[in-house]
Design a protein around this motif. Structure first.
Motif, PDB file in Angstrom:
ATOM      1  N   ARG A  20      -6.335   6.978  11.122  1.00 56.47           N
ATOM      2  CA  ARG A  20      -7.770   6.783  10.815  1.00 56.47           C
ATOM      3  C   ARG A  20      -8.482   6.010  11.924  1.00 56.47           C
ATOM      4  NH1 ARG A  20      -7.947   4.687   5.241  1.00 56.47           N
ATOM      5  NH2 ARG A  20      -7.812   6.868   4.701  1.00 56.47           N
ATOM      6  N   MET A  21      -7.844   4.962  12.453  1.00 57.17           N
ATOM      7  CA  MET A  21      -8.519   4.108  13.435  1.00 57.17           C
ATOM      8  C   MET A  21      -8.863   4.837  14.726  1.00 57.17           C
ATOM      9  SD  MET A  21      -6.831   0.345  13.174  1.00 57.17           S
ATOM     10  CE  MET A  21      -5.110   0.768  13.007  1.00 57.17           C
ATOM     11  N   ALA A  22      -8.074   5.871  15.066  1.00 55.56           N
ATOM     12  CA  ALA A  22      -8.325   6.575  16.334  1.00 55.56           C
ATOM     13  C   ALA A  22      -9.693   7.247  16.309  1.00 55.56           C
ATOM     14  CB  ALA A  22      -7.221   7.598  16.588  1.00 55.56           C
ATOM     15  N   ALA A  23     -10.158   7.627  15.138  1.00 58.64           N
ATOM     16  CA  ALA A  23     -11.449   8.333  15.037  1.00 58.64           C
ATOM     17  C   ALA A  23     -12.618   7.430  15.431  1.00 58.64           C
ATOM     18  CB  ALA A  23     -11.647   8.851  13.617  1.00 58.64           C
TER      19      ALA A  23
ATOM     20  N   GLY B 274       0.849  -1.188   0.000  1.00 57.62           N
ATOM     21  CA  GLY B 274       0.000   0.000   0.000  1.00 57.62           C
ATOM     22  C   GLY B 274       0.884   1.236   0.000  1.00 57.62           C
ATOM     23  N   GLY B 275       0.265   2.365   0.160  1.00 57.95           N
ATOM     24  CA  GLY B 275       1.049   3.597   0.212  1.00 57.95           C
ATOM     25  C   GLY B 275       0.127   4.786   0.252  1.00 57.95           C
TER      26      GLY B 275
ATOM     27  N   VAL C   8      -5.381  -3.957  17.119  1.00 61.56           N
ATOM     28  CA  VAL C   8      -4.117  -3.832  17.840  1.00 61.56           C
ATOM     29  C   VAL C   8      -3.004  -3.468  16.861  1.00 61.56           C
ATOM     30  CG1 VAL C   8      -2.507  -4.939  19.445  1.00 61.56           C
ATOM     31  CG2 VAL C   8      -4.890  -5.680  19.402  1.00 61.56           C
ATOM     32  N   VAL C   9      -2.227  -2.444  17.204  1.00 62.19           N
ATOM     33  CA  VAL C   9      -1.063  -2.067  16.396  1.00 62.19           C
ATOM     34  C   VAL C   9       0.183  -2.384  17.202  1.00 62.19           C
ATOM     35  CG1 VAL C   9       0.204  -0.160  15.335  1.00 62.19           C
ATOM     36  CG2 VAL C   9      -2.301  -0.213  15.206  1.00 62.19           C
ATOM     37  N   LEU C  10       1.108  -3.098  16.570  1.00 58.14           N
ATOM     38  CA  LEU C  10       2.383  -3.370  17.217  1.00 58.14           C
ATOM     39  C   LEU C  10       3.386  -2.326  16.734  1.00 58.14           C
ATOM     40  CD1 LEU C  10       3.168  -5.507  19.222  1.00 58.14           C
ATOM     41  CD2 LEU C  10       4.012  -6.900  17.348  1.00 58.14           C
ATOM     42  N   ALA C  11       3.659  -1.381  17.612  1.00 56.02           N
ATOM     43  CA  ALA C  11       4.544  -0.285  17.207  1.00 56.02           C
ATOM     44  C   ALA C  11       5.988  -0.724  17.343  1.00 56.02           C
ATOM     45  CB  ALA C  11       4.276   0.930  18.091  1.00 56.02           C
TER      46      ALA C  11
ATOM     47  N   ARG D  86       1.705   2.706   8.693  1.00 59.42           N
ATOM     48  CA  ARG D  86       2.271   3.868   7.984  1.00 59.42           C
ATOM     49  C   ARG D  86       1.832   3.910   6.518  1.00 59.42           C
ATOM     50  NH1 ARG D  86       6.729   2.849  11.317  1.00 59.42           N
ATOM     51  NH2 ARG D  86       7.623   1.394   9.830  1.00 59.42           N
ATOM     52  N   ASP D  87       1.870   2.733   5.848  1.00 58.71           N
ATOM     53  CA  ASP D  87       1.564   2.708   4.415  1.00 58.71           C
ATOM     54  C   ASP D  87       0.064   2.829   4.135  1.00 58.71           C
ATOM     55  OD1 ASP D  87       4.197   2.414   3.921  1.00 58.71           O
ATOM     56  OD2 ASP D  87       4.083   0.413   3.030  1.00 58.71           O
TER      57      ASP D  87
END
Ligand SMILES: NC(=O)c1ccc[n+]([C@@H]2O[C@H](COP(=O)([O-])OP(=O)(O)OC[C@H]3O[C@@H](n4cnc5c(N)ncnc54)[C@H](OP(=O)(O)O)[C@@H]3O)[C@@H](O)[C@H]2O)c1
Length: 368
Positions: free
Chosen positions: A229-232, A160-161, A216-219, A195-196
């Motif tokens: 976007r997901m925070a909204a 993606g990007g 869940v995001v693994l930072a 990020r992408d």
């Protein structure tokens, strides 16, 4: 028991931290199915009391088929064994014992002591796979882990990007991917995909929006910005950010802003400053997650594969529907070893989804 397994399948992704169980009450003489129960959303009531309540007085003297041993301990609900005995069920057929040390054969022993005929082991393999999230939570302190990959027919992974994913597969395959989301407790992506693609990750099947898993995001080295976007939508579908101590220490302001935006920020153990997957699993299990869908991307798939942390692989291949179906064609595409090094995979299913196909593989190590 096949009907009980179907009933259990309906509840996958809705009952954590409890397993989704199916129970069927049947009249052996007439062959009639009297009632069917599935563990309710949230994990309570359990399937057995639901099935006995539906059957009422007709349960007396009848047989119950159930996908997991009925519980015998007082938790947040009375023991299911009591519901079975009170209803007057005379025979219980269970697919498998419950490895939970609070049960572990005691449920069956109590039924036998009360004079109920008990047998176990019917369709054991299928039931064990369906309940695997519960089994590995109890025995290995990790969730059932499903890796989902969408690739071109040659195995190339599209990138993606600019904040948008690239879809290689068509609508039918994508809808199936959303069904996987509905049947899991949590969905996980890595910082690269965030990020992408800046994805949404909710279940967008009509009528199943309420079945969106915890996202869940693994930072890695950096916490994400609260503008993702997901925070909204964090109030409707929870969003957890997992990161190692050094990342959290360096990003205290971001962590605070993410929390204000409604996200949870969780610290996990690390190796060299990067989240250590056994610690991630432990944290997820501690939060009640029993089923995890790892959507990627490739760096994260590789890490899970190298750690041997995978139970099932769902491989969506764009434009592959033309290849012949059938048992003889259940082979492992040569590129899979490169994407998932370290896994010993058994192909178990392949189906057409519009112009694409989906292959299912199991990484089935013997359980303790
Ligand atoms: N076709 C598909 O099925 C599919 C699915 C998902 C994504 N994608 C594509 O894949 C691309 C991103 O893939 P990617 O490989 O670059 O990144 P990724 O796998 O999404 O994320 C990797 C990043 O996650 C962080 N991380 C934290 N702990 C980790 C661990 N234990 N192991 C590995 N990573 C860890 C690191 O972040 P830091 O870099 O911040 O240290 C690491 O660079 C995107 O372009 C996306 O469109 C395709």
């Amino acid at each position: 028991m096949e009907l009980a397994l179907r009933a259990a399948r309906l509840g996958l992704g809705t009952t954590a931290p409890n397993p989704s169980v199916g129970a069927v009450i049947a009249d052996e003489k007439s062959g009639e199915v009297i009632s069917v129960g599935t563990t309710a959303p949230g994990g309570r009531p359990h399937a057995e009391p639901l099935a006995t309540a539906l059957a009422g007085a007709r349960a007396r003297g009848k047989t119950m088929y159930v996908t997991l041993e009925p519980c015998s301990h007082v938790g947040r609900t009375p023991p299911c064994v009591d519901a079975v005995l009170t209803a007057g069920i005379s025979r219980v057929v269970v697919a498998q014992e419950d490895p939970d040390p609070r049960v572990a054969g005691r449920g069956l022993a109590r039924l036998r002591q009360a004079g109920v005929a008990v047998s176990r082991g019917l369709l054991h393999e299928e039931a064990r796979w369906l309940t695997r999230g519960h089994i590995v939570r109890v025995t290995e302190r990790r969730p059932f882990i499903q890796l989902k990959l969408a690739v071109g027919s040659d195995g190339a992974v599209p990138r993606g990007g600019a904040g948008k994913p690239v879809f290689v597969t068509g609508d039918v395959a994508r809808a199936h991917g959303h069904m996987l989301r509905a049947r899991t407790d949590a969905i996980l992506i890595g910082g690269g995909t965030l990020r992408d693609d800046d994805p949404d990750l909710r279940c967008r099947l009509p009528g199943l929006a309420g079945r969106s898993p915890i996202r869940v995001v693994l930072a890695g080295g950096q916490l994400p910005a609260p503008s993702i976007r997901m925070a909204a939508t964090a109030a409707r579908a929870p969003l957890w950010i997992m990161a190692a101590a050094p990342t959290l220490a360096a990003g205290q302001d971001r962590a605070e802003a993410l929390r204000r935006a409604g996200c949870r920020v969780l610290q996990v153990g690390d190796v060299g400053g990067r989240p250590w997957l056994p610690s991630v699993c432990e944290a997820l299990v501690g939060e009640g997650i029993t089923r995890l869908l790892v959507e990627g991307g490739p760096a994260l798939w590789r890490s899970f594969a190298e750690a041997g942390l995978a139970d099932e692989v769902r491989l969506f291949r764009a434009g592959a529907a033309g290849e012949p179906l059938g048992r003889g064609h259940l082979t492992i595409p040569p590129f899979l070893g490169r994407l998932l090094p370290g896994l010993t995979l058994q192909p178990v299913d392949r189906r057409r989804l519009g112009p694409d196909d989906m292959m299912t593989f199991r990484h089935d190590r013997p359980l303790p």
